[in-house]
Design an enzyme around this catalytic site. Structure first.
Site, PDB file in Angstrom:
ATOM      1  N   LYS A  59     -68.828 -40.236  31.655  1.00 24.34           N
ATOM      2  CA  LYS A  59     -68.057 -40.764  30.519  1.00 24.34           C
ATOM      3  C   LYS A  59     -66.933 -41.656  31.035  1.00 24.34           C
ATOM      4  O   LYS A  59     -66.713 -42.757  30.531  1.00 24.34           O
ATOM      5  CB  LYS A  59     -67.493 -39.609  29.672  1.00 24.34           C
ATOM      6  N   GLN A 103     -64.120 -31.660  26.561  1.00 23.55           N
ATOM      7  CA  GLN A 103     -65.487 -31.293  26.921  1.00 23.55           C
ATOM      8  C   GLN A 103     -65.744 -29.815  26.593  1.00 23.55           C
ATOM      9  O   GLN A 103     -64.959 -28.940  26.944  1.00 23.55           O
ATOM     10  CB  GLN A 103     -65.718 -31.561  28.419  1.00 23.55           C
ATOM     11  N   ASP A 126     -65.403 -37.384  18.984  1.00 29.00           N
ATOM     12  CA  ASP A 126     -66.563 -36.484  18.970  1.00 29.00           C
ATOM     13  C   ASP A 126     -67.033 -36.209  17.539  1.00 29.00           C
ATOM     14  O   ASP A 126     -68.153 -35.722  17.338  1.00 29.00           O
ATOM     15  CB  ASP A 126     -66.174 -35.126  19.582  1.00 29.00           C
TER      16      ASP A 126
HETATM   17  N1  GUN Z   1     -70.675 -30.644  25.505  1.00 29.26           N
HETATM   18  C1  GUN Z   1     -71.982 -30.988  25.335  1.00 29.26           C
HETATM   19  N2  GUN Z   1     -72.086 -32.064  24.517  1.00 29.26           N
HETATM   20  C2  GUN Z   1     -70.824 -32.404  24.169  1.00 29.26           C
HETATM   21  C3  GUN Z   1     -70.293 -33.443  23.370  1.00 29.26           C
HETATM   22  O1  GUN Z   1     -71.011 -34.267  22.764  1.00 29.26           O
HETATM   23  N3  GUN Z   1     -68.930 -33.461  23.248  1.00 29.26           N
HETATM   24  C4  GUN Z   1     -68.125 -32.541  23.872  1.00 29.26           C
HETATM   25  N4  GUN Z   1     -66.813 -32.640  23.673  1.00 29.26           N
HETATM   26  N5  GUN Z   1     -68.598 -31.569  24.640  1.00 29.26           N
HETATM   27  C5  GUN Z   1     -69.941 -31.514  24.769  1.00 29.26           C
END
Ligand code: GUN
Length: 306
Positions: A59, A103, A126
Site C-alpha cells: 500500500k 490494517q 476503507d
Molecule cells: N485486512 C484485510 N483486508 C483489509 C482491508 O481492506 N482494509 C483493512 N484496513 N484491513 C484489511
C-alpha cells in the site's frame, strides 16, 4: 455429442488495476498542479502479522508511486488502545492526510469497532465507518470498501450493465460480503447472500448469473455448482501446500482462491484468477478513494476514474 463449452474468459485484474492506478496518478497530479493539493494516505499497522506487513508495504509503495503522500505508522503489538486512538486523533486533525487506513486484524486487546468509529468518516478510505456503511445502504454518496468496489469495476468492465442479473455473494463479512451485496443492489442486481448456515449451497449457486466468492475456504466452490456462462469473481486468497509433493514436503506453498479454478473455468463465461484477479484492484481502489477524499476536502469536483 454436444460441443464442450468454450473456456471462460479470464478477467485480468492486474492489467485493469494498473490502468486504474495510472488514471488516479494523472488525476492526483492535476489536483496538485491546479489546486495545490497532494492527496495523503496514512496507513497504521499494529503488530507483526507477516501477511499484514506485506499488504501494508505494498500500500505504501503504490501510494508513493501514484504521486501521493504516503505515511506508514508501524506500532508495536503491545500498543494500547488509548495510544492508537491518540494517533488516529492526530491523523484526523492533519490537513495533509486525506485518507486513514488501520490494517485489520488488530491485536485481541484492542476493540476494532472503537478504532473504526474514531476515524473521521471523511477520511475513512476503507469505507468501514458505520456512517459510510449506512450511507451506502441508503444510497447516499459514501466512501465504499475497496475490495467490493474493485469487484464491481471488473464486473462492469466484463458485462456492462448489470441490471436484472441474479447475483450471489457467498460470505457475509463486513469487509467484503455485506458491502459487496449493497453495491450489487445499487447496480440493480437481484441479490442473494449465502453463508455457512445456508442450506444446499450448490443449488443456490446454480441460479447465479454473477457469483462472488468471499468465504476464505480454499477451492470450496466447485465447477458443477456453476450456471453455464456465469461470471465468477473469486475474492479468496488462501495459502495451501504446494501441488508438487516434493515442494510441499519442503514447506512449499501456493495461493488459491475460494473457487476451484480449472473446473469452474470450463463452465463459466468469465472468471477472475487468483492471484491476479480481484487482489490488485483493492489497492487501486484505495488510491482512488484517497484521491476522492482529497477532492472533497478541497471542494474540487473529482475526475471520473471508473
Ligand atoms: N485486512 C484485510 N483486508 C483489509 C482491508 O481492506 N482494509 C483493512 N484496513 N484491513 C484489511
Amino acid at each position: 455429442m454436444a460441443d464442450a463449452p468454450a473456456p471462460a474468459c479470464r478477467i485480468d485484474g492486474k492489467a485493469f488495476a494498473e490502468g486504474l492506478r495510472g488514471r488516479v496518478a494523472a488525476a492526483a497530479a492535476r489536483l496538485r498542479s491546479d489546486h495545490g493539493v497532494q492527496p495523503g494516505l496514512a496507513v497504521v499497522i499494529v503488530g507483526e502479522d507477516p501477511a499484514s506487513q506485506i499488504y501494508v508495504r505494498n500500500k505504501g509503495e503504490q501510494t508513493a508511486a501514484a504521486g501521493m503522500r504516503s505515511d506508514t505508522h508501524r506500532l508495536a503489538e503491545t500498543t494500547s488502545q488509548a495510544e492508537l486512538l491518540d494517533l488516529i486523533g492526530r491523523l484526523n486533525a492533519d490537513p495533509g492526510i486525506h485518507g486513514i487506513l488501520v490494517q485489520m486484524p488488530l491485536p485481541g486487546h484492542i476493540d476494532s469497532a472503537a478504532v473504526l468509529d474514531a476515524i473521521d468518516p471523511a477520511k475513512d478510505v476503507d469505507g468501514f465507518h458505520v456512517l459510510n456503511v449506512g450511507r451506502l445502504a441508503v444510497g447516499l454518496p459514501a466512501l465504499t470498501p475497496c475490495t467490493p468496489q474493485g469487484a464491481i469495476l471488473l464486473l462492469r468492465h466484463t458485462l456492462g450493465d448489470l441490471s436484472g442479473l441474479e447475483a450471489l455473494v457467498v460470505g457475509r463479512s463486513n469487509i467484503v460480503g455485506k458491502p459487496m451485496a449493497q453495491l450489487l443492489l445499487a447496480e440493480n442486481c437481484t441479490v442473494t447472500i449465502a453463508h455457512s448456515r445456508s442450506r444446499d449451497l450448490p443449488t443456490i449457486c446454480r441460479r447465479a448469473d454473477i457469483l462472488v466468492a468471499a468465504v476464505g475456504k480454499p477451492e470450496m466452490i466447485r465447477g458443477d455448482w456453476i450456471k453455464p456462462g456465469a461470471t465468477v469473481i473469486d475474492v479468496g486468497i488462501n495459502r495451501v501446500p504446494s501441488a508438487d509433493p516434493v515442494k510441499a514436503a519442503a514447506g512449499g506453498t501456493r495461493v488459491v482462491g475460494d473457487v476451484a479454478f480449472a473446473e469452474t473455468a470450463a463452465v463459466a463465461g468469465a472468471i477472475t484468477p487468483v492471484p491476479g484477479g480481484v487482489g490488485p484492484m483493492t489497492i487501486a481502489c484505495l488510491l482512488a478513494n484517497t484521491y476522492l477524499a482529497a477532492c472533497r476536502a478541497a471542494g474540487v469536483e473529482p475526475d471520473v476514474l471508473g
